[in-house]
Design a protein around this motif. Structure first.
Motif, PDB file in Angstrom:
ATOM      1  N   GLU A  35       0.903  -1.319   0.016  1.00 38.31           N
ATOM      2  CA  GLU A  35       0.057  -0.133  -0.256  1.00 38.31           C
ATOM      3  C   GLU A  35       0.916   1.276  -0.182  1.00 38.31           C
ATOM      4  N   ASP A  36       1.978   1.435   0.873  1.00 35.11           N
ATOM      5  CA  ASP A  36       2.847   2.387   0.714  1.00 35.11           C
ATOM      6  C   ASP A  36       3.404   2.534  -0.523  1.00 35.11           C
ATOM      7  N   LEU A  37       3.853   1.466  -1.572  1.00 34.53           N
ATOM      8  CA  LEU A  37       4.478   1.564  -2.660  1.00 34.53           C
ATOM      9  C   LEU A  37       3.334   2.177  -3.582  1.00 34.53           C
ATOM     10  N   VAL A  38       2.013   1.399  -3.490  1.00 34.49           N
ATOM     11  CA  VAL A  38       1.113   2.339  -4.435  1.00 34.49           C
ATOM     12  C   VAL A  38       0.903   3.960  -4.346  1.00 34.49           C
ATOM     13  N   ARG A  39       1.055   4.146  -3.091  1.00 39.29           N
ATOM     14  CA  ARG A  39       0.966   5.759  -2.897  1.00 39.29           C
ATOM     15  C   ARG A  39       2.100   6.449  -3.210  1.00 39.29           C
ATOM     16  N   ALA A  40       3.321   5.762  -3.311  1.00 40.93           N
ATOM     17  CA  ALA A  40       4.669   6.354  -3.813  1.00 40.93           C
ATOM     18  C   ALA A  40       4.395   6.538  -5.413  1.00 40.93           C
ATOM     19  N   VAL A  41       3.967   5.431  -5.989  1.00 41.48           N
ATOM     20  CA  VAL A  41       4.087   5.378  -7.260  1.00 41.48           C
ATOM     21  C   VAL A  41       2.956   6.796  -7.829  1.00 41.48           C
ATOM     22  N   ASP A  42       1.881   6.626  -7.128  1.00 38.19           N
ATOM     23  CA  ASP A  42       1.025   7.700  -7.764  1.00 38.19           C
ATOM     24  C   ASP A  42       1.875   9.261  -7.228  1.00 38.19           C
ATOM     25  N   HIS A  43       2.425   9.200  -6.337  1.00 38.13           N
ATOM     26  CA  HIS A  43       3.134  10.522  -6.038  1.00 38.13           C
ATOM     27  C   HIS A  43       4.317  10.763  -6.840  1.00 38.13           C
ATOM     28  N   LEU A  44       5.107   9.993  -6.940  1.00 37.66           N
ATOM     29  CA  LEU A  44       6.537  10.226  -7.794  1.00 37.66           C
ATOM     30  C   LEU A  44       6.328  10.008  -9.150  1.00 37.66           C
ATOM     31  N   GLY A  45       5.146   9.641  -9.673  1.00 35.68           N
ATOM     32  CA  GLY A  45       4.907   9.295 -11.092  1.00 35.68           C
ATOM     33  C   GLY A  45       5.850   8.017 -11.767  1.00 35.68           C
ATOM     34  N   LEU A  46       6.056   7.049 -11.074  1.00 34.04           N
ATOM     35  CA  LEU A  46       6.969   6.035 -11.326  1.00 34.04           C
ATOM     36  C   LEU A  46       6.142   5.131 -12.290  1.00 34.04           C
ATOM     37  N   ARG A  47       6.937   4.832 -13.494  1.00 36.91           N
ATOM     38  CA  ARG A  47       6.336   4.089 -14.475  1.00 36.91           C
ATOM     39  C   ARG A  47       6.898   2.735 -14.599  1.00 36.91           C
ATOM     40  N   PRO A  48       6.193   1.615 -14.319  1.00 35.46           N
ATOM     41  CA  PRO A  48       6.762   0.367 -14.605  1.00 35.46           C
ATOM     42  C   PRO A  48       7.461  -0.059 -15.891  1.00 35.46           C
ATOM     43  N   VAL A  49       8.405  -0.690 -16.274  1.00 33.69           N
ATOM     44  CA  VAL A  49       8.900  -1.009 -17.496  1.00 33.69           C
ATOM     45  C   VAL A  49       8.224  -2.415 -18.077  1.00 33.69           C
ATOM     46  N   ILE A  50       7.655  -2.283 -19.234  1.00 30.30           N
ATOM     47  CA  ILE A  50       7.041  -3.351 -19.708  1.00 30.30           C
ATOM     48  C   ILE A  50       7.536  -3.948 -21.083  1.00 30.30           C
ATOM     49  N   ASP A  51       8.278  -4.866 -21.253  1.00 27.69           N
ATOM     50  CA  ASP A  51       9.067  -5.336 -22.442  1.00 27.69           C
ATOM     51  C   ASP A  51       8.105  -5.731 -23.360  1.00 27.69           C
ATOM     52  N   ARG A  52       7.047  -6.315 -23.118  1.00 31.02           N
ATOM     53  CA  ARG A  52       5.998  -6.663 -24.138  1.00 31.02           C
ATOM     54  C   ARG A  52       4.708  -7.151 -23.347  1.00 31.02           C
ATOM     55  N   ILE A  53       3.679  -6.909 -24.232  1.00 26.41           N
ATOM     56  CA  ILE A  53       2.342  -7.349 -23.729  1.00 26.41           C
ATOM     57  C   ILE A  53       1.888  -8.410 -24.693  1.00 26.41           C
ATOM     58  N   TYR A  54       1.021  -9.545 -23.927  1.00 31.30           N
ATOM     59  CA  TYR A  54       0.876 -10.531 -24.871  1.00 31.30           C
ATOM     60  C   TYR A  54      -0.603 -10.912 -24.648  1.00 31.30           C
ATOM     61  N   ARG A  55      -1.503 -11.417 -25.492  1.00 32.48           N
ATOM     62  CA  ARG A  55      -2.832 -11.628 -25.455  1.00 32.48           C
ATOM     63  C   ARG A  55      -2.888 -12.895 -24.385  1.00 32.48           C
ATOM     64  N   PHE A  56      -4.081 -13.183 -23.874  1.00 30.85           N
ATOM     65  CA  PHE A  56      -4.426 -14.524 -23.322  1.00 30.85           C
ATOM     66  C   PHE A  56      -4.059 -15.765 -24.026  1.00 30.85           C
ATOM     67  N   ASP A  57      -4.262 -15.676 -25.227  1.00 28.12           N
ATOM     68  CA  ASP A  57      -4.228 -17.249 -26.019  1.00 28.12           C
ATOM     69  C   ASP A  57      -2.545 -17.168 -26.438  1.00 28.12           C
ATOM     70  N   GLU A  58      -1.726 -16.303 -25.947  1.00 29.34           N
ATOM     71  CA  GLU A  58      -0.206 -16.350 -26.160  1.00 29.34           C
ATOM     72  C   GLU A  58       0.488 -16.514 -24.959  1.00 29.34           C
ATOM     73  N   VAL A  59      -0.084 -17.209 -24.112  1.00 33.43           N
ATOM     74  CA  VAL A  59       0.793 -17.346 -22.691  1.00 33.43           C
ATOM     75  C   VAL A  59       1.813 -18.128 -22.891  1.00 33.43           C
ATOM     76  N   PRO A  60       1.993 -19.415 -23.715  1.00 32.18           N
ATOM     77  CA  PRO A  60       3.221 -19.795 -23.719  1.00 32.18           C
ATOM     78  C   PRO A  60       4.143 -19.080 -24.478  1.00 32.18           C
ATOM     79  N   ALA A  61       3.849 -18.350 -25.497  1.00 22.41           N
ATOM     80  CA  ALA A  61       4.949 -17.420 -25.917  1.00 22.41           C
ATOM     81  C   ALA A  61       5.352 -16.442 -24.965  1.00 22.41           C
ATOM     82  N   ALA A  62       4.500 -15.869 -24.017  1.00 21.73           N
ATOM     83  CA  ALA A  62       4.985 -15.129 -22.916  1.00 21.73           C
ATOM     84  C   ALA A  62       5.709 -15.741 -22.156  1.00 21.73           C
ATOM     85  N   PHE A  63       5.624 -16.901 -21.699  1.00 30.21           N
ATOM     86  CA  PHE A  63       6.674 -17.572 -20.829  1.00 30.21           C
ATOM     87  C   PHE A  63       7.803 -17.952 -21.583  1.00 30.21           C
TER      88      PHE A  63
END
Length: 341
Positions: free
Chosen positions: A297-325
């Motif tokens: 909960e502290d981290l969530v508040r910090a994320v909103d306050h600091l404007g921290l953006r997580p780094v996502i390398d790629r987003i896969y669809r639900f049917d692409e789970v094996p490729a995601a792994f």
């Protein structure tokens, strides 16, 4: 409800048995929430659980993964923490609200989502309301899904347990999810951050995120390079993500009275290193088993306050789970996420 949903399950240990199926949407019982899952972020631990079981009491068919973001659809009798429509993220260690988790020296705490408890790789989940935390308002669901393990692990190591101070030096190993959260959290708190990697391209991307220095571990002895950058002082905080015998390198790298956060087990669960370095430096080695709910909960508040953006390398669809792994196997820059919408 009479309707069906999709989910990925294992029928037995081994990724070869991972397959999609359709089942009825569950109903929330007293104190529970029905949550529509929008995004699931994958972790190295998910691979270990699927491939080995990690000695956990898995119930088959087993739904893998632990980190999700979504919206409350319905609340069971007596559930009052969240109302339908509210956005939430999962909490990895149910019951660990603050302080010490349940467990003992003989039986350490190990009851977590995607292990002893069911996982979240499904259209809907039903869990007790205490197993959720409000999602950050500044992040979308894909980004928010990365906080429960990767984000909280880095936060717990550096802030909750590490008491990071401005001006201290943080050594981050690699450019995976925990590492990049560690980089961003440390910079947001005024620390100097040094990143190691075997890829110049990834080091350049880490520099763009704010890393002060990058060391290519394939080109030179990274500990000697760290000494050079710090005037032989070493790192006040080391995020030890490799594990195994690599702990010896962290002990070389850590400053006198510094702190090593043991997080990863890429090189194995049996750690080793020179006692002399540990004794003479009086360093602290702390194991990080993610963190408690209050810290998330502290981290969530910090994320909103600091404007921290997580780094996502790629987003896969639900049917692409094996490729995601498979992407996770290759070593992503940041996180790999599966969306279910």
């Amino acid at each position: 409800m009479g309707e069906t949903m999709r989910r990925w399950t294992l029928k037995t240990i081994g990724r070869g048995s991972l397959a999609p199926e359709k089942v009825s949407i569950p109903e929330p019982g007293p104190g529970e929430l029905l949550v529509k899952v929008s995004a699931v972020s994958l972790n190295y631990r998910d691979r270990l659980v699927m491939e080995s079981g990690m000695g956990l009491p898995l119930a088959f068919p087993f739904v893998p993964a632990s980190d999700m973001a979504g919206s409350v659809v319905a609340a069971g009798a007596g559930a009052t923490r969240f109302a339908p429509g509210q956005r939430v993220i999962s909490f990895f260690s149910p019951g660990w609200i603050e302080g010490k988790p349940a467990g003992s020296a003989r039986v350490p705490p190990s009851r977590t989502l995607g292990g002893a408890y069911p996982g979240v790789l499904a259209d809907y989940v039903v869990f007790p309301e205490d197993w959720f935390v409000a999602a950050p308002t500044s992040l979308d669901d894909a980004e928010a899904s990365t906080l429960p393990i990767a984000g909280l692990t880095a936060w717990f190591a550096l802030i909750e347990r590490g008491h990071l101070r401005a001006g201290e030096t943080v050594l981050v190993q690699g450019t995976g999810g925990v590492a990049l959260f560690g980089l961003q959290i440390a910079k947001a708190h005024g620390a100097e951050v040094i990143v190691t990697s075997g890829s110049d391209e990834k080091l350049a991307r880490a520099s763009a995120l704010g890393a002060d220095h990058g060391i290519n571990r394939r080109s030179e002895d990274w500990v000697d390079a760290l000494y050079r950058l710090t005037g032989d002082r070493g790192a006040d905080h080391v995020l030890e993500i490799v594990g195994g015998a690599h702990l010896a390198q962290a002990l070389r790298a850590v400053a006198v009275h510094g702190r090593i956060s043991l997080i990863g087990v890429l090189e194995g669960f049996d750690i080793s290193g020179p006692a002399g370095q540990l004794l003479l430096k009086s360093a602290v080695i702390q194991g990080i088993g993610v963190g408690h709910r209050r810290s998330l909960e502290d981290l969530v508040r910090a994320v909103d306050h600091l404007g921290l953006r997580p780094v996502i390398d790629r987003i896969y669809r639900f049917d692409e789970v094996p490729a995601a792994f498979e992407h996770l196997d290759r070593g992503p820059f940041g996180k790999v996420v599966v969306t279910l919408d």
